[in-house]
Design a protein around this motif. Structure first.
Motif, PDB file in Angstrom:
ATOM      1  N   ARG A 274       0.841  -1.201   0.000  1.00 30.85           N
ATOM      2  CA  ARG A 274       0.000   0.000   0.000  1.00 30.85           C
ATOM      3  C   ARG A 274       0.874   1.249   0.000  1.00 30.85           C
ATOM      4  O   ARG A 274       0.602   2.226  -0.696  1.00 30.85           O
ATOM      5  N   ALA A 275       1.941   1.209   0.779  1.00 31.81           N
ATOM      6  CA  ALA A 275       2.878   2.338   0.818  1.00 31.81           C
ATOM      7  C   ALA A 275       3.612   2.479  -0.510  1.00 31.81           C
ATOM      8  O   ALA A 275       3.945   3.587  -0.927  1.00 31.81           O
ATOM      9  N   ALA A 276       3.867   1.342  -1.180  1.00 31.17           N
ATOM     10  CA  ALA A 276       4.538   1.397  -2.480  1.00 31.17           C
ATOM     11  C   ALA A 276       3.705   2.181  -3.483  1.00 31.17           C
ATOM     12  O   ALA A 276       4.249   2.890  -4.337  1.00 31.17           O
ATOM     13  N   VAL A 277       2.367   2.059  -3.391  1.00 30.72           N
ATOM     14  CA  VAL A 277       1.487   2.845  -4.260  1.00 30.72           C
ATOM     15  C   VAL A 277       1.667   4.328  -3.970  1.00 30.72           C
ATOM     16  O   VAL A 277       1.789   5.152  -4.877  1.00 30.72           O
ATOM     17  N   LEU A 435       0.494   5.160 -12.360  1.00 33.83           N
ATOM     18  CA  LEU A 435       0.583   3.715 -12.598  1.00 33.83           C
ATOM     19  C   LEU A 435      -0.172   3.309 -13.856  1.00 33.83           C
ATOM     20  O   LEU A 435       0.284   2.451 -14.619  1.00 33.83           O
ATOM     21  N   LEU A 436      -1.329   3.920 -14.106  1.00 34.43           N
ATOM     22  CA  LEU A 436      -2.073   3.625 -15.325  1.00 34.43           C
ATOM     23  C   LEU A 436      -1.297   4.071 -16.563  1.00 34.43           C
ATOM     24  O   LEU A 436      -1.239   3.354 -17.569  1.00 34.43           O
ATOM     25  N   ALA A 437      -0.682   5.240 -16.498  1.00 34.84           N
ATOM     26  CA  ALA A 437       0.100   5.736 -17.630  1.00 34.84           C
ATOM     27  C   ALA A 437       1.300   4.833 -17.890  1.00 34.84           C
ATOM     28  O   ALA A 437       1.603   4.485 -19.040  1.00 34.84           O
ATOM     29  N   PHE A 438       1.992   4.421 -16.833  1.00 32.00           N
ATOM     30  CA  PHE A 438       3.162   3.555 -16.985  1.00 32.00           C
ATOM     31  C   PHE A 438       2.764   2.199 -17.561  1.00 32.00           C
ATOM     32  O   PHE A 438       3.480   1.624 -18.382  1.00 32.00           O
ATOM     33  N   THR A 439       1.614   1.675 -17.117  1.00 32.70           N
ATOM     34  CA  THR A 439       1.142   0.393 -17.639  1.00 32.70           C
ATOM     35  C   THR A 439       0.902   0.482 -19.141  1.00 32.70           C
ATOM     36  O   THR A 439       1.291  -0.416 -19.910  1.00 32.70           O
ATOM     37  N   THR A 440       0.268   1.558 -19.579  1.00 35.12           N
ATOM     38  CA  THR A 440      -0.026   1.735 -21.003  1.00 35.12           C
ATOM     39  C   THR A 440       1.256   1.819 -21.826  1.00 35.12           C
ATOM     40  O   THR A 440       1.337   1.260 -22.920  1.00 35.12           O
ATOM     41  N   VAL A 441       2.253   2.537 -21.322  1.00 37.96           N
ATOM     42  CA  VAL A 441       3.526   2.659 -22.040  1.00 37.96           C
ATOM     43  C   VAL A 441       4.201   1.296 -22.152  1.00 37.96           C
ATOM     44  O   VAL A 441       4.735   0.937 -23.209  1.00 37.96           O
ATOM     45  N   ILE A 474       3.444  -5.407 -12.604  1.00 39.14           N
ATOM     46  CA  ILE A 474       3.757  -4.779 -11.316  1.00 39.14           C
ATOM     47  C   ILE A 474       2.979  -3.478 -11.145  1.00 39.14           C
ATOM     48  O   ILE A 474       2.426  -3.203 -10.076  1.00 39.14           O
ATOM     49  N   CYS A 475       2.922  -2.674 -12.210  1.00 33.21           N
ATOM     50  CA  CYS A 475       2.188  -1.406 -12.116  1.00 33.21           C
ATOM     51  C   CYS A 475       0.707  -1.640 -11.852  1.00 33.21           C
ATOM     52  O   CYS A 475       0.095  -0.952 -11.026  1.00 33.21           O
ATOM     53  N   LEU A 476       0.117  -2.624 -12.543  1.00 24.95           N
ATOM     54  CA  LEU A 476      -1.300  -2.923 -12.323  1.00 24.95           C
ATOM     55  C   LEU A 476      -1.536  -3.486 -10.924  1.00 24.95           C
ATOM     56  O   LEU A 476      -2.538  -3.175 -10.273  1.00 24.95           O
ATOM     57  N   TYR A 477      -0.599  -4.317 -10.454  1.00 22.83           N
ATOM     58  CA  TYR A 477      -0.738  -4.871  -9.108  1.00 22.83           C
ATOM     59  C   TYR A 477      -0.721  -3.760  -8.062  1.00 22.83           C
ATOM     60  O   TYR A 477      -1.556  -3.741  -7.140  1.00 22.83           O
ATOM     61  N   LEU A 478       0.224  -2.822  -8.209  1.00 26.48           N
ATOM     62  CA  LEU A 478       0.284  -1.709  -7.273  1.00 26.48           C
ATOM     63  C   LEU A 478      -0.973  -0.848  -7.379  1.00 26.48           C
ATOM     64  O   LEU A 478      -1.484  -0.349  -6.376  1.00 26.48           O
TER      65      LEU A 478
END
Length: 516
Positions: A274-277, A435-441, A474-478
């Motif tokens: 949770r803190a990682a998010v 995180l959503l932007a990074f996942t898309t990239v 990882i991005c989606l998991y976070l």
């Protein structure tokens, strides 16, 4: 209709031109960027963009509310996810060095509707980042006023009702114990309430956003030399803290290293993720490195060094800062807008250092606010150039040569958020958008490898399947680790964005008109 929604931009002819690259007559034209940045410049750019609210503000929030001393692990998890995303950004930036960042990348690979969704989340990322950093800036500003009051004997500090947010988010148990004068003004779910705090407005946050919006409006640009000076100030302040606070570390503050779980996302293993998010907000500045690819002398060599080099340095500084901060003060007392100053305040021998850290934080946070305001206005500008927002927003000032309408919109929205809402919830929403932007990239760069293999790539992601898949997973998991309390706000933001696209963007899309 489905074909129109997923229509992609041709990559050969870039659809965007930076406002600063327009000729003086205001006509649109494709200007070439000067390739002057070396790996050293890119590393300094990355550090300058990344070191800010994450190290001076969010670190304390994440430790006090979610991970405790185990915040170190949270930074490592977030750093790994960012390293994967950063590699993918580097390949995209070498092919599409234009305004818009992940918005432009997704438009070229995944289609217009996805691009709009990502662009709208980039607006959330940058806009709420401005508000978050401004709220942190306000805390350190009042701390500096207190220090000056002590030195001069004058009463300079602002009262609490003018230096903190008048609204706060609380769960059901907290609402049962509201203080006199506090009221619930909105209920989003059984455990999520918006309440008043008996304060008026966060005045310093409003003032700093207003001042820097005016600078952006007038066309202020930061050279690599000025950025290097700001980075030097930030790093020197952090190193001074690490060196002189080291002897005040009490190992007992690190036990237990992973505090016992008190509920979902609150300490324990779930608290670490949770803190990682939350601390993922600390790495938002990597957009600045990736979009500088068009100005790098040797992108194939310098972009990986710039991205990974600055990531490594920043991650090491974050880990050292988290260890020291939780070592000199109990993590429970760090949940303030100025956690570093708070930790130093319990050690009278370090009062001199608290003054240096507070004034250094003001300088560092100011530059981050400026960069994020520029980013917000550029996203608005790019979306308006594509016809997805009204063309007025894409206007460039005849004398200042800045997207002045977009800048004013970004500034006004940011100062309202900064003046009214608390720092913690803003930082969490920024992390979710990022995180959503990074996942898309991460997904987009893999798709483009197979749909457009002939495109020249000055930098190629090594082990594309491993990096792309792990980065997106990882991005989606976070992203999914976020508290349910944030989902009403996130869904509300997304709904507003989709309504704007349905009512205006779809029918005014320049790409759709070209293809019809």
């Amino acid at each position: 209709m489905l074909k129109n929604l997923f229509a992609t931009h041709p990559i050969q002819a870039s659809p965007h031109v930076d406002a600063g690259e327009l000729p003086h007559d205001g006509l649109q034209g494709e200007a070439s960027l000067k390739r002057v940045l070396t790996a050293r410049h890119l590393i300094m750019l990355g550090i300058g963009a990344v070191i800010g609210a994450g190290i001076f503000v969010i670190t304390g929030q994440a430790a006090a509310e979610h991970a405790g001393p185990a915040l170190v692990i949270s930074f490592i998890v977030a750093g790994i996810a960012c390293a994967f995303a950063g590699l993918c950004y580097a390949e995209f930036a070498a092919m599409i060095p234009v305004s818009g960042s992940a918005y432009a990348y997704s438009y070229a690979t995944l289609g217009e509707i996805v691009a709009w969704f990502i662009g709208w989340n980039l607006v959330l990322e940058y806009l709420f980042a401005v508000a978050t950093v401004a709220a942190g800036w306000s805390g350190y500003f009042n701390e500096c006023l207190s220090i000056l009051s002590h030195w001069t004997g004058l009463s300079l500090s602002l009262p609490d009702n003018l230096a903190s947010a008048p609204l706060a988010f609380m769960d059901g148990s907290q609402v049962e114990h509201l203080k006199a004068g506090q009221h619930v003004i909105a209920r989003f779910s059984e455990h999520f309430f918006l309440v008043t705090t008996n304060t008026i407005v966060n005045l310093p946050a409003i003032l700093i956003v207003t001042a820097l919006t005016m600078l952006c409006y007038r066309g202020i640009t930061q050279s690599t030399f000025v950025n290097s000076i700001i980075v030097a100030i930030k790093v020197v302040v952090i190193l001074l803290f690490l060196v002189f606070a080291f002897r005040f570390i009490n190992p007992a503050n690190w036990h237990p290293f992973v505090p016992p779980a008190e509920g979902p996302g609150r300490f324990g293993t779930s608290g670490i993720f949770r803190a990682a998010v939350l601390v993922f907000f600390s790495y938002v500045g990597f957009d600045a490195v990736s979009t500088a690819a068009g100005e790098a002398k040797n992108p194939q060599r310098d972009m990986p060094i710039g991205i990974l080099g600055s990531l490594l340095i920043c991650t090491l500084l974050y880990i050292a800062m988290a260890l020291t901060l939780t070592g000199i003060a109990p993590y429970q007392m760090l949940g303030t807008p100025e956690p570093v100053a708070t930790a130093l305040s319990i050690h009278p021998e370090l009062n001199w250092l608290k003054a240096i850290v507070s004034f250094g934080a003001l300088a560092g946070l100011s530059s981050v606010i400026l960069v994020m305001l520029l980013g917000t206005s550029r996203i608005f500008f790019s979306m308006a150039k594509d016809g997805l927002l009204p063309p007025t927003i894409s206007r460039v000032h005849a004398r200042h040569r800045t997207p002045h309408i977009a800048t004013v919109i970004a500034g006004v929205a940011a100062l309202v958020l900064a003046g009214l809402f608390p720092v913690s919830i803003l930082g969490e929403l920024v992390s979710m958008g990022t995180l959503l932007a990074f996942t898309t990239v991460c997904i987009g760069v893999l798709i483009l490898r197979y749909t457009r293999p002939e495109l020249p790539r000055t930098f190629r992601v090594p082990g594309i399947w491993v990096v792309s898949v792990l980065g997106s997973v990882i991005c989606l998991y976070l992203f999914w680790q976020s508290f349910s309390a944030n989902w009403p706000l996130m869904l509300g933001w997304t709904t507003i964005g989709m309504l704007i696209y349905a009512v205006y963007g779809y029918s005014h899309s320049k790409l759709r008109k070209q293809n019809s």
